[in-house]
Write a protein that holds these residues in place. Structure first.
Motif, mmCIF file in Angstrom:
data_model
loop_
_atom_site.group_PDB
_atom_site.id
_atom_site.type_symbol
_atom_site.label_atom_id
_atom_site.label_comp_id
_atom_site.label_asym_id
_atom_site.label_seq_id
_atom_site.Cartn_x
_atom_site.Cartn_y
_atom_site.Cartn_z
ATOM 1 N N MET A 126 0.811 -1.204 0.000
ATOM 2 C CA MET A 126 0.000 0.000 0.000
ATOM 3 C C MET A 126 0.849 1.260 0.000
ATOM 4 S SD MET A 126 -3.084 -0.938 2.658
ATOM 5 C CE MET A 126 -3.965 0.574 2.292
ATOM 6 N N ALA A 127 2.010 1.205 0.680
ATOM 7 C CA ALA A 127 2.828 2.405 0.827
ATOM 8 C C ALA A 127 3.589 2.761 -0.442
ATOM 9 C CB ALA A 127 3.811 2.210 1.982
ATOM 10 N N MET A 128 4.031 1.757 -1.211
ATOM 11 C CA MET A 128 4.863 2.042 -2.371
ATOM 12 C C MET A 128 4.192 2.991 -3.364
ATOM 13 S SD MET A 128 7.760 1.810 -3.690
ATOM 14 C CE MET A 128 8.527 0.534 -2.664
ATOM 15 N N PRO A 129 2.913 2.783 -3.735
ATOM 16 C CA PRO A 129 2.281 3.750 -4.638
ATOM 17 C C PRO A 129 2.239 5.161 -4.062
ATOM 18 C CG PRO A 129 0.981 1.736 -4.526
ATOM 19 C CD PRO A 129 2.024 1.642 -3.451
ATOM 20 N N PHE A 130 2.032 5.292 -2.742
ATOM 21 C CA PHE A 130 2.023 6.614 -2.127
ATOM 22 C C PHE A 130 3.361 7.308 -2.343
ATOM 23 C CE2 PHE A 130 -1.601 5.007 0.285
ATOM 24 C CZ PHE A 130 -2.406 6.132 0.373
ATOM 25 N N PHE A 131 4.452 6.588 -2.103
ATOM 26 C CA PHE A 131 5.783 7.187 -2.267
ATOM 27 C C PHE A 131 6.013 7.602 -3.714
ATOM 28 C CE2 PHE A 131 7.039 4.255 1.441
ATOM 29 C CZ PHE A 131 6.722 5.241 2.365
ATOM 30 N N GLN A 132 5.645 6.732 -4.650
ATOM 31 C CA GLN A 132 5.856 7.035 -6.063
ATOM 32 C C GLN A 132 4.994 8.219 -6.517
ATOM 33 O OE1 GLN A 132 8.017 5.658 -8.244
ATOM 34 N NE2 GLN A 132 8.882 4.314 -6.689
ATOM 35 N N ILE A 133 3.746 8.253 -6.061
ATOM 36 C CA ILE A 133 2.862 9.364 -6.422
ATOM 37 C C ILE A 133 3.342 10.665 -5.803
ATOM 38 C CG2 ILE A 133 0.531 10.281 -6.027
ATOM 39 C CD1 ILE A 133 -0.470 7.373 -6.443
ATOM 40 N N GLY A 134 3.863 10.580 -4.575
ATOM 41 C CA GLY A 134 4.420 11.778 -3.942
ATOM 42 C C GLY A 134 5.580 12.351 -4.732
ATOM 43 N N GLU A 135 6.465 11.478 -5.199
ATOM 44 C CA GLU A 135 7.593 11.947 -6.014
ATOM 45 C C GLU A 135 7.101 12.552 -7.323
ATOM 46 O OE1 GLU A 135 11.500 10.226 -8.419
ATOM 47 O OE2 GLU A 135 10.586 9.008 -6.836
ATOM 48 N N LEU A 136 6.136 11.919 -7.950
ATOM 49 C CA LEU A 136 5.584 12.429 -9.205
ATOM 50 C C LEU A 136 4.970 13.809 -9.000
ATOM 51 C CD1 LEU A 136 4.737 11.859 -12.176
ATOM 52 C CD2 LEU A 136 2.632 10.877 -11.253
ATOM 53 N N ASP A 137 4.208 13.971 -7.937
ATOM 54 C CA ASP A 137 3.572 15.250 -7.640
ATOM 55 C C ASP A 137 4.614 16.354 -7.469
ATOM 56 O OD1 ASP A 137 0.866 16.573 -6.590
ATOM 57 O OD2 ASP A 137 2.471 17.177 -5.224
ATOM 58 N N ARG A 138 5.661 16.065 -6.719
ATOM 59 C CA ARG A 138 6.699 17.080 -6.490
ATOM 60 C C ARG A 138 7.430 17.428 -7.785
ATOM 61 N NH1 ARG A 138 7.196 13.775 -1.956
ATOM 62 N NH2 ARG A 138 8.900 12.588 -2.896
ATOM 63 N N SER A 139 7.703 16.434 -8.617
ATOM 64 C CA SER A 139 8.426 16.674 -9.871
ATOM 65 C C SER A 139 7.608 17.536 -10.820
ATOM 66 C CB SER A 139 8.781 15.341 -10.548
ATOM 67 O OG SER A 139 9.655 14.581 -9.751
ATOM 68 N N LEU A 140 6.326 17.205 -10.989
ATOM 69 C CA LEU A 140 5.479 17.984 -11.899
ATOM 70 C C LEU A 140 5.304 19.409 -11.402
ATOM 71 C CD1 LEU A 140 2.718 15.318 -12.705
ATOM 72 C CD2 LEU A 140 4.539 16.110 -14.221
ATOM 73 N N ARG A 141 5.140 19.586 -10.099
ATOM 74 C CA ARG A 141 4.979 20.931 -9.564
ATOM 75 C C ARG A 141 6.251 21.754 -9.761
ATOM 76 N NH1 ARG A 141 4.691 20.238 -4.194
ATOM 77 N NH2 ARG A 141 2.641 19.284 -4.400
ATOM 78 N N ARG A 142 7.408 21.113 -9.554
ATOM 79 C CA ARG A 142 8.679 21.834 -9.734
ATOM 80 C C ARG A 142 8.864 22.264 -11.191
ATOM 81 N NH1 ARG A 142 11.697 18.195 -7.961
ATOM 82 N NH2 ARG A 142 12.399 17.289 -9.935
ATOM 83 N N ILE A 143 8.526 21.376 -12.120
ATOM 84 C CA ILE A 143 8.675 21.696 -13.547
ATOM 85 C C ILE A 143 7.772 22.861 -13.938
ATOM 86 C CG2 ILE A 143 8.176 20.803 -15.864
ATOM 87 C CD1 ILE A 143 9.094 18.026 -14.723
#
Length: 463
Positions: free
Chosen positions: A351-368
């Motif tokens: 359950m936790a792995m998707p949360f971590f991956q989605i969190g990284e994706l969210d931060r990357s898109l926002r930074r871009i």
């Protein structure tokens, strides 16, 4: 207005607005359809205890008890009237005038919707195929021949592959037909077998029980208080079967079963429901060290814990921390499986792995987006006021990056349409994860998330 003067308030443009697809039928729907009238008297008879309760339907569709309490749901009224913890009020209350249960009126309402024109106002989203299928299942349940399916097969009736965002619709459709699953399809694995049975919070007293169908305590119309967290039964090993020994077994039998199955502990049962305790490698060593002539009964740990399959997993963690395992009781109280600390670590890890991956994706898109687009332009593309880049959602990222002028500023040698299509897939994954779907993600989910994150790490430096 007298009873004889009352007419259903159904105008030319409001013929079937009593039923909206995807929600539970309400008493007010029965009023609008003319199946019930304000002032109708209700009766709830508990034959076993010799008590009868009364209520009245009032004009706004609420149910009023003699003491003045009002309820929007039949179950709430029934529980308050009888002082019961759970009862399905649709089955309990009958209309004094004609002896019909509220449930029978609800079924007539659904049948009307199924028989009407598909484009009739008010029935948008009403699935006639599902209605007919559940109608047949209800009949079989009342004949003591309940249908059974794997949870996966049950979900497929609605075109669902897991217990994601359709779970509310599924439960509403089941409740509208007076059905629940036994055991609860929320609280077991996708491959567990469940039966469709008539819902009843008090099987001895309910009208359904008097007629003889298979019943089970379950959510009462709109009073569903099922937990949304992970339950013990959601883990594959919880109801997956159990190797055990009898109290009079030998050390050799217990040790052989533990070695062949890779177990660190073994249940000791005196019958399928009577847990005497457990033997472990540690308890065997202690017993034999204390007495070379010890018997298996000397190695039994009587403190072994058994929990119900529908307990929330988080509530069982203290027991797991103390003993490293708990045995699991099925709905019929049979000791049907075991959950260990390793099982829980794996489940929470999935359950936790998707949360971590989605969190990284969210931060990357926002930074871009922060680097390439000013806040005013973001607001225009999102068609709303945006005060901070931190306010952006996955949908906002899609709108911004799908703009050709924004995409051209990134300088990525990538196809915009293909990239955006993948982000749409990720958006659905994110919604599923954030709704705490108890089912493990499909095998390719983590892979998709990792590959998008890898791409963003590489090309994000160019933005």
């Amino acid at each position: 207005m007298s009873d004889s003067q009352w007419e259903p308030r159904v105008g030319p443009t409001q013929r079937t607005t009593y039923l909206l697809g995807g929600r539970r039928v309400r008493v007010s729907d029965l009023l609008r359809a003319g199946l019930l009238r304000p002032g109708a008297r209700l009766r709830f008879v508990r034959r076993r205890v010799g008590e009868t309760y009364h209520a009245e339907i009032i004009e706004n569709g609420r149910i009023r008890l003699p003491d003045g309490q009002e309820f929007s749901s039949p179950s709430g009224a029934a529980m308050a009237a009888a002082g019961m913890r759970a009862v399905d009020g649709w089955l309990a209350w009958t209309v004094e005038e004609n002896g019909r249960p509220l449930d029978a009126l609800r079924q007539e309402l659904l049948d009307r919707a199924a028989a009407g024109p598909p484009d009739e106002p008010g029935v948008e989203g009403f699935d006639r195929r599902v209605h007919q299928r559940l109608r047949e299942a209800r009949q079989r349940a009342e004949e003591n021949q309940p249908e059974q399916f794997s949870v996966r097969e049950l979900l497929s009736l609605w075109g669902a592959k897991d217990r994601g965002d359709q779970i509310g619709r599924i439960e509403d459709d089941l409740a509208n037909h007076g059905l629940v699953t036994s055991p609860s399809f929320r609280k077991v694995t996708l491959d567990s077998t469940v039966r469709l049975v008539v819902a009843s919070g008090d099987t001895d007293d309910s009208p359904a029980a008097a007629a003889g169908p298979v019943t089970v305590a379950g959510p009462a119309d709109d009073l569903d208080d099922d937990p949304i967290g992970l339950t013990v039964g959601n883990l594959p090993s919880a109801l997956g079967g159990l190797k055990h020994v009898a109290p009079n077994a030998t050390f050799d039998e217990a040790i052989t079963k533990m070695l062949l199955n890779g177990y660190s502990q073994l249940a000791v049962l005196n019958g399928p429901r009577n847990l005497r305790g457990a033997v472990t490698w540690q308890s065997i060593a202690h017993a034999r060290h204390a007495d070379p002539n010890a018997k298996l009964t000397d190695a039994i740990d009587p403190e072994a814990v058994a929990v119900r399959y529908d307990r929330e997993l988080i509530d069982v963690l203290p027991d797991l921390r103390r003993g490293g395992y708990v045995f699991v009781r099925a709905e019929d109280n049979v000791v049907a499986g075991i959950v260990t600390t390793a099982d829980v670590v794996q489940a929470y890890g999935e359950m936790a792995m998707p949360f971590f991956q989605i969190g990284e994706l969210d931060r990357s898109l926002r930074r871009i987006i922060t680097r390439r687009v000013d806040l005013d332009q973001v607001g225009k593309l999102c068609n709303r006021s945006v005060n901070s880049f931190d306010d952006l959602s996955m949908g906002d990222y899609l709108r911004v990056l799908d703009d050709t002028s924004v995409w051209s500023t990134l300088g990525w040698p990538l196809d915009r349409r293909t990239f955006i299509d993948r982000l749409h897939e990720i958006r659905h994954i994110r919604n599923d994860v954030m709704h705490f779907n108890p089912d493990p993600p499909p095998p390719d989910t983590i892979d998709k998330l990792r590959k998008v994150n890898s791409l963003l790490r590489h090309y994000g430096e160019l933005a």
